[in-house]
Design an enzyme around this catalytic site. Structure first.
Site, PDB file in Angstrom:
ATOM      1  CG  LEU A  13      48.549  47.825  29.872  1.00  8.10           C
ATOM      2  CD1 LEU A  13      49.201  48.034  28.506  1.00  8.10           C
ATOM      3  CD2 LEU A  13      47.911  49.130  30.351  1.00  8.10           C
ATOM      4  CB  VAL A  15      39.336  45.073  33.453  1.00  4.91           C
ATOM      5  CG1 VAL A  15      38.145  45.998  33.594  1.00  4.91           C
ATOM      6  CG2 VAL A  15      38.962  43.836  32.653  1.00  4.91           C
ATOM      7  CG  MET A  16      40.780  46.777  37.781  1.00  7.31           C
ATOM      8  SD  MET A  16      39.387  47.881  38.019  1.00  7.31           S
ATOM      9  CE  MET A  16      39.899  48.817  39.441  1.00  7.31           C
ATOM     10  CE  LYS A  82      44.769  35.026  39.283  1.00  4.64           C
ATOM     11  NZ  LYS A  82      45.215  33.690  39.138  1.00  4.64           N
ATOM     12  CB  SER A 135      36.647  50.427  45.658  1.00  5.66           C
ATOM     13  OG  SER A 135      35.307  50.018  45.398  1.00  5.66           O
ATOM     14  CE  LYS A 207      38.494  47.400  47.005  1.00  9.88           C
ATOM     15  NZ  LYS A 207      38.835  46.373  46.123  1.00  9.88           N
ATOM     16  CG  HIS A 210      35.218  49.025  49.921  1.00 11.20           C
ATOM     17  ND1 HIS A 210      35.097  48.123  48.879  1.00 11.20           N
ATOM     18  CD2 HIS A 210      34.536  50.130  49.530  1.00 11.20           C
ATOM     19  CE1 HIS A 210      34.380  48.673  47.912  1.00 11.20           C
ATOM     20  NE2 HIS A 210      34.033  49.891  48.279  1.00 11.20           N
ATOM     21  CG  ASN A 211      36.451  44.394  48.297  1.00 19.42           C
ATOM     22  OD1 ASN A 211      36.353  45.606  48.144  1.00 19.42           O
ATOM     23  ND2 ASN A 211      37.102  43.637  47.448  1.00 19.42           N
ATOM     24  CD  GLU A 214      31.895  45.264  46.442  1.00 15.83           C
ATOM     25  OE1 GLU A 214      32.753  46.166  46.563  1.00 15.83           O
ATOM     26  OE2 GLU A 214      31.983  44.361  45.586  1.00 15.83           O
ATOM     27  CE1 TYR A 215      32.959  39.737  48.655  1.00 20.55           C
ATOM     28  CE2 TYR A 215      31.993  37.660  49.337  1.00 20.55           C
ATOM     29  CZ  TYR A 215      32.928  38.356  48.604  1.00 20.55           C
ATOM     30  OH  TYR A 215      33.822  37.675  47.828  1.00 20.55           O
TER      31      TYR A 215
HETATM   32  P1  NBP Z   1      42.547  41.318  34.646  1.00 19.95           P
HETATM   33  O1  NBP Z   1      42.349  39.861  34.743  1.00 19.95           O
HETATM   34  O2  NBP Z   1      41.744  42.092  33.670  1.00 19.95           O
HETATM   35  O3  NBP Z   1      44.090  41.619  34.345  1.00 19.95           O
HETATM   36  C1  NBP Z   1      45.085  40.975  35.067  1.00 19.95           C
HETATM   37  C2  NBP Z   1      46.442  41.548  34.708  1.00 19.95           C
HETATM   38  O4  NBP Z   1      47.411  40.821  35.459  1.00 19.95           O
HETATM   39  C3  NBP Z   1      46.808  41.405  33.233  1.00 19.95           C
HETATM   40  O5  NBP Z   1      47.537  42.534  32.829  1.00 19.95           O
HETATM   41  C4  NBP Z   1      47.720  40.170  33.253  1.00 19.95           C
HETATM   42  O6  NBP Z   1      48.662  40.123  32.215  1.00 19.95           O
HETATM   43  C5  NBP Z   1      48.426  40.378  34.570  1.00 19.95           C
HETATM   44  N1  NBP Z   1      49.119  39.178  35.075  1.00 19.95           N
HETATM   45  C6  NBP Z   1      48.621  37.983  35.451  1.00 19.95           C
HETATM   46 BR1  NBP Z   1      46.860  37.499  35.338  1.00 19.95          BR
HETATM   47  N2  NBP Z   1      49.544  37.146  35.880  1.00 19.95           N
HETATM   48  C7  NBP Z   1      50.696  37.833  35.776  1.00 19.95           C
HETATM   49  C8  NBP Z   1      52.040  37.505  36.068  1.00 19.95           C
HETATM   50  N3  NBP Z   1      52.360  36.324  36.586  1.00 19.95           N
HETATM   51  N4  NBP Z   1      52.982  38.441  35.831  1.00 19.95           N
HETATM   52  C9  NBP Z   1      52.638  39.638  35.324  1.00 19.95           C
HETATM   53  N5  NBP Z   1      51.381  39.998  35.009  1.00 19.95           N
HETATM   54  C10 NBP Z   1      50.415  39.112  35.257  1.00 19.95           C
HETATM   55  O7  NBP Z   1      42.370  41.865  36.105  1.00 19.95           O
HETATM   56  P2  NBP Z   1      41.831  43.281  36.626  1.00 19.95           P
HETATM   57  O8  NBP Z   1      40.375  43.184  36.843  1.00 19.95           O
HETATM   58  O9  NBP Z   1      42.366  44.371  35.785  1.00 19.95           O
HETATM   59  O10 NBP Z   1      42.501  43.327  38.080  1.00 19.95           O
HETATM   60  C11 NBP Z   1      43.840  43.714  38.282  1.00 19.95           C
HETATM   61  C12 NBP Z   1      44.079  43.846  39.769  1.00 19.95           C
HETATM   62  O11 NBP Z   1      43.166  44.836  40.294  1.00 19.95           O
HETATM   63  C13 NBP Z   1      43.809  42.575  40.543  1.00 19.95           C
HETATM   64  O12 NBP Z   1      44.707  42.474  41.593  1.00 19.95           O
HETATM   65  C14 NBP Z   1      42.407  42.793  41.108  1.00 19.95           C
HETATM   66  O13 NBP Z   1      42.210  42.105  42.317  1.00 19.95           O
HETATM   67  C15 NBP Z   1      42.418  44.293  41.359  1.00 19.95           C
HETATM   68  N6  NBP Z   1      41.093  44.920  41.361  1.00 19.95           N
HETATM   69  C16 NBP Z   1      40.177  44.606  40.413  1.00 19.95           C
HETATM   70  C17 NBP Z   1      38.934  45.243  40.438  1.00 19.95           C
HETATM   71  C18 NBP Z   1      37.880  44.960  39.404  1.00 19.95           C
HETATM   72  O14 NBP Z   1      36.751  45.424  39.560  1.00 19.95           O
HETATM   73  N7  NBP Z   1      38.201  44.237  38.333  1.00 19.95           N
HETATM   74  C19 NBP Z   1      38.662  46.184  41.446  1.00 19.95           C
HETATM   75  C20 NBP Z   1      39.639  46.481  42.384  1.00 19.95           C
HETATM   76  C21 NBP Z   1      40.861  45.847  42.329  1.00 19.95           C
HETATM   77  P3  NBP Z   1      48.366  39.380  30.822  1.00 19.95           P
HETATM   78  O15 NBP Z   1      47.458  40.298  30.054  1.00 19.95           O
HETATM   79  O16 NBP Z   1      49.697  39.264  30.205  1.00 19.95           O
HETATM   80  O17 NBP Z   1      47.716  38.071  31.146  1.00 19.95           O
END
Ligand code: NBP
Length: 503
Positions: A13, A15-16, A82, A135, A207, A210-211, A214-215
């Site tokens: 839970l 951001v995404m 992550k 994305s 994907k 795509h990134n 984007e760069y």
């Molecule tokens: P956040 O940094 O907001 O959230 C990361 C999530 O991963 C949290 O729920 C965190 O849990 C969990 N987590 C981590 Br860190 N280590 C963990 C572990 N060892 N075991 C279980 N859970 C773990 O990242 P986000 O921006 O929501 O991105 C999530 C995924 O989506 C990433 O893979 C990212 O590459 C991908 N993504 C992001 C975007 C973007 O624009 N942000 C776009 C497209 C794809 P916790 O809360 O307990 O620490």
């Protein structure tokens, strides 16, 4: 009373994850959610209770076991943690509770080789795995992202209704993104920005490209901005108006639109514009590097995409650049006075370079599909990038049209529409690059895109000399222009009878 089983589950839970969970709930699906740190789950559920119309469809769990058992079988579990080790750790923790035929859907930015590995390992345990690129950042996740699922078609069929419901939508006729949803009121109708991309790692590969695109898109826009600022002496608000105008033409895209917004943002901490106070050291998370590395490995000439990655690396050397700026001299910068003419030339340079950048991205995917045994539908890929994602642009419709016209198109630059655009813009594109070089203003993306265009359109290149050199020092052999391809020759250099060079 026993709670009803959820239609789908989501782990992570951040951001995404929070935004995607709400998007899923908004579309009428019940969803179980779990986060490694349970306080985040509690906070999320609590916040939603007050603000979100679809909150009754969210079910928070504090143990993985309860979470998994709260989902209807065969289960669909979305991972938004992550990428990398965290994803492997989460899968391992989930495994004891999953049953045959359950489907894990990894939406993290996973490396496609990890996705291939995970799919294989999980298939061995009777589980199904989809690596789905996503994305659009948090807004996309909340109101409609572009989704790029890779995996078996049979697993896709189970996920399809939910993925099509939550994806961004574009108008079937115009290809334009439909107006955004509001909480509780999803967009009705339209073409969803998701299609099955291909087996195993195909979704995450697409994907990643795509990134990479984007760069280069961002780098090209920043070069256009930098030329207007330095060569034409324009202020941020004047440039904002130019980007707003460009957003009504062939460059119309999300990135051009937000650039217009960014440039007119006053500095909340003081005088002037915020952009002039933002430190010029770009960060990166890795997908651009993966794209460039894959292009190098596959021998696909994505030089402009790689330049965009290197440009970020060079920008990050802020302290070194500060020292070097006092030691290394360049030419004296001469401002141009014909503002209108040069703005129009920069527009051409940006558009032509963008065509080359996309040509490189699609060429790379074509190379990858050969190496990994995928069959990618490039027209459909361009189509699902038209809405929801960061590179969404009108221009993508032209790419879909190009592949519809010729599904075997070797390079986008050869499509009649793009060929005409390059022919029309190239003189001013060259003038912009030459002007930048004369004034010592770095435009690596404009320049490398032009080198790609010139290289690709050259029937003959100086690689004959490289082959001769390779044969000279390493007996690597060469082919001859007067013999069939594939027939190799070697000479014991220097050939007998040839006069020796003076040393
Ligand atoms: P956040 O940094 O907001 O959230 C990361 C999530 O991963 C949290 O729920 C965190 O849990 C969990 N987590 C981590 Br860190 N280590 C963990 C572990 N060892 N075991 C279980 N859970 C773990 O990242 P986000 O921006 O929501 O991105 C999530 C995924 O989506 C990433 O893979 C990212 O590459 C991908 N993504 C992001 C975007 C973007 O624009 N942000 C776009 C497209 C794809 P916790 O809360 O307990 O620490």
């Amino acid at each position: 009373m026993k709670a009803e089983l959820a239609d789908i589950g989501l782990v992570g839970l951040g951001v995404m994850g929070q935004n995607l969970a709400l998007n899923i709930a908004d579309h009428g699906y019940s969803i179980a959610v779990y986060n490694r740190h349970p306080e985040k789950t509690q906070e999320f559920i609590e916040q939603c209770r007050h603000n979100e119309p679809a909150h009754e469809r969210l079910q928070g769990h504090e143990s993985l076991e309860a979470f998994v058992h709260g989902i209807r079988r065969p289960r669909k579990v979305v991972l938004l943690v992550k990428a990398g080790e965290a994803t492997d750790a989460t899968i391992s923790e989930l495994l004891p509770y999953l049953d045959a035929d359950d489907i894990l859907v990894d939406c993290g930015n996973a490396h496609w080789l990890d996705t291939i590995r995970r799919e294989k390992a999980l298939a061995g345990q009777g589980l199904r795995f989809i690596g789905s690129g996503i994305s659009g950042g948090e807004t996309g996740a909340r109101f409609g992202p572009s989704l790029m699922p890779g995996g078996s078609l049979e697993a896709w069929t189970a996920l399809e209704p939910i993925w099509k419901a939550i994806a961004a939508k574009v108008d079937a006729q115009t290809g334009l993104p439909l107006p955004g949803a509001v909480p509780g009121k999803p967009v009705a109708g339209g073409v969803p920005c998701t299609v099955p991309i291909g087996p195993d790692g195909a979704g995450h590969y697409v994907k990643m490209v795509h990134n990479g695109i984007e760069y280069i898109d961002m780098q090209l826009i920043s070069e256009a901005y930098w030329l207007m600022k330095n060569l034409l002496g324009m202020e941020a608000d004047a440039m904002a108006r130019i980007f707003q105008e460009w957003n009504r033409g062939p460059l119309s895209s999300y990135l051009i639109e937000i650039t217009g917004d960014i440039l007119q943002q006053p500095d909340p901490e003081g005088e002037g514009y915020l952009v002039d106070r933002v430190l010029d050291a770009a960060g990166q998370k890795g997908t651009g590097i993966w794209t460039a590395a894959s292009a190098l490995e596959l021998g696909s000439p994505a030089n402009a995409i790689a330049e965009a990655v290197f440009a970020r690396s060079l920008s990050a050397l802020k302290e070194e650049r500060l020292v070097a700026s006092g030691l290394l001299q360049g030419p004296i910068l001469q401002r141009e006075t014909d503002r209108e003419e040069w703005i129009s030339a920069i527009h051409e340079a940006l558009y032509c370079s963008k065509i080359c950048a996309y040509a490189q991205g699609f060429q790379l995917m074509a190379q990858a599909q050969k190496s990994y045994g995928w069959k990618l539908d490039f027209g459909a890929i361009a189509q699902i990038w038209r809405g929801g994602c960061i590179i969404r642009a009108h221009f993508l419709q032209k790419i879909t049209d190009a592949y519809e016209l010729d599904p075997d198109l070797k390079n986008l630059m050869l499509d009649p529409y793009f060929r005409d655009a390059l022919h029309q813009g190239q003189i001013r594109w060259r003038e912009v690059v030459a002007l930048a070089v004369r004034n010592g203003i770095p435009t690596p993306a404009f320049s490398s895109a032009l080198a790609y265009f010139d290289g690709y359109r050259s029937a003959v290149l100086p690689a004959n000399l490289i082959q001769a050199q390779r044969d000279y020092f390493g007996a690597h052999s060469y082919e001859r222009t007067d013999q069939p391809r594939g027939k190799f020759f070697h000479l014991d250099w220097p050939a007998p009878g040839r006069p020796q060079a003076e040393v």
